[in-house]
Motif scaffolding. Structure first.
Motif, mmCIF file in Angstrom:
data_model
loop_
_atom_site.group_PDB
_atom_site.id
_atom_site.type_symbol
_atom_site.label_atom_id
_atom_site.label_comp_id
_atom_site.label_asym_id
_atom_site.label_seq_id
_atom_site.Cartn_x
_atom_site.Cartn_y
_atom_site.Cartn_z
ATOM 1 N N TRP A 25 0.832 -1.208 0.000
ATOM 2 C CA TRP A 25 0.000 0.000 0.000
ATOM 3 C C TRP A 25 0.864 1.254 0.000
ATOM 4 O O TRP A 25 0.503 2.267 -0.601
ATOM 5 C CB TRP A 25 -0.915 0.020 1.221
ATOM 6 N N ALA A 34 2.257 9.331 -6.016
ATOM 7 C CA ALA A 34 1.554 9.131 -4.746
ATOM 8 C C ALA A 34 1.613 7.657 -4.369
ATOM 9 O O ALA A 34 1.751 6.787 -5.224
ATOM 10 C CB ALA A 34 0.103 9.576 -4.876
ATOM 11 N N ASP A 38 -2.798 6.278 -0.796
ATOM 12 C CA ASP A 38 -3.311 7.637 -0.987
ATOM 13 C C ASP A 38 -4.256 7.703 -2.179
ATOM 14 O O ASP A 38 -5.282 8.393 -2.133
ATOM 15 C CB ASP A 38 -2.160 8.624 -1.183
ATOM 16 N N HIS A 41 -7.537 6.060 -1.152
ATOM 17 C CA HIS A 41 -8.286 6.935 -0.236
ATOM 18 C C HIS A 41 -8.922 8.093 -0.997
ATOM 19 O O HIS A 41 -10.057 8.483 -0.712
ATOM 20 C CB HIS A 41 -7.397 7.466 0.889
ATOM 21 N N ARG A 42 -8.210 8.647 -1.969
ATOM 22 C CA ARG A 42 -8.787 9.713 -2.791
ATOM 23 C C ARG A 42 -10.037 9.207 -3.509
ATOM 24 O O ARG A 42 -11.047 9.910 -3.594
ATOM 25 C CB ARG A 42 -7.760 10.219 -3.817
ATOM 26 N N ARG A 64 -8.805 9.239 7.060
ATOM 27 C CA ARG A 64 -7.673 8.473 6.514
ATOM 28 C C ARG A 64 -7.128 7.651 7.667
ATOM 29 O O ARG A 64 -6.454 8.168 8.554
ATOM 30 C CB ARG A 64 -6.607 9.429 5.969
ATOM 31 N N ASP A 68 -3.816 1.020 6.163
ATOM 32 C CA ASP A 68 -4.355 0.996 4.803
ATOM 33 C C ASP A 68 -5.125 -0.283 4.480
ATOM 34 O O ASP A 68 -5.861 -0.318 3.500
ATOM 35 C CB ASP A 68 -3.230 1.163 3.782
ATOM 36 N N THR A 102 -8.424 4.401 -11.081
ATOM 37 C CA THR A 102 -7.594 4.081 -9.922
ATOM 38 C C THR A 102 -7.004 2.696 -10.075
ATOM 39 O O THR A 102 -5.814 2.464 -9.817
ATOM 40 C CB THR A 102 -8.416 4.195 -8.616
#
Length: 106
Positions: A25, A34, A38, A41-42, A64, A68, A102
């Motif tokens: 992660w 990134a 991250d 999460h975005r 957050r 993860d 993603t």
């Protein structure tokens, strides 16, 4: 875009990352800008925003979490919220496109 297509996109992403351990992660995503955590999460935040919009509620920040490993569960929850909100097809299409983008970036 149908609810089934969004559900499928989420399931594919969760299947891709659901077994990852923390070092994976923390690694940089494709492009190196990134960490993978991250990026996911975005994505979770974006889908939560779409769900809030569909419900006519204010947008809220998704926490957050330190670990993860919870991200796949957070993604499932916000996707279920979006579907339960009866989001318009364009919101579902946007969410599915974000999930697919993603997934490709990971």
């Amino acid at each position: 875009m149908s609810a089934a297509e969004l559900d499928r996109a989420v399931r594919l992403l969760v299947r891709q990352v659901g077994h990852w351990e923390q070092p994976r992660w923390a690694a940089a995503a494709t492009g190196g800008n990134a960490a993978r955590g991250d990026l996911v999460h975005r994505l979770v935040q974006e889908i939560a925003n779409l769900a809030a919009d569909a419900e006519g509620q204010p947008r809220r920040t998704v926490p957050r979490l330190v670990n993860d490993l919870a991200l796949p569960d957070q993604l499932r929850v916000v996707a279920a919220d979006l579907l339960a909100a009866g989001a318009a097809p364009d919101a579902l299409a946007r969410a599915a496109a974000e999930v697919e983008a993603t997934r490709s970036a990971l």
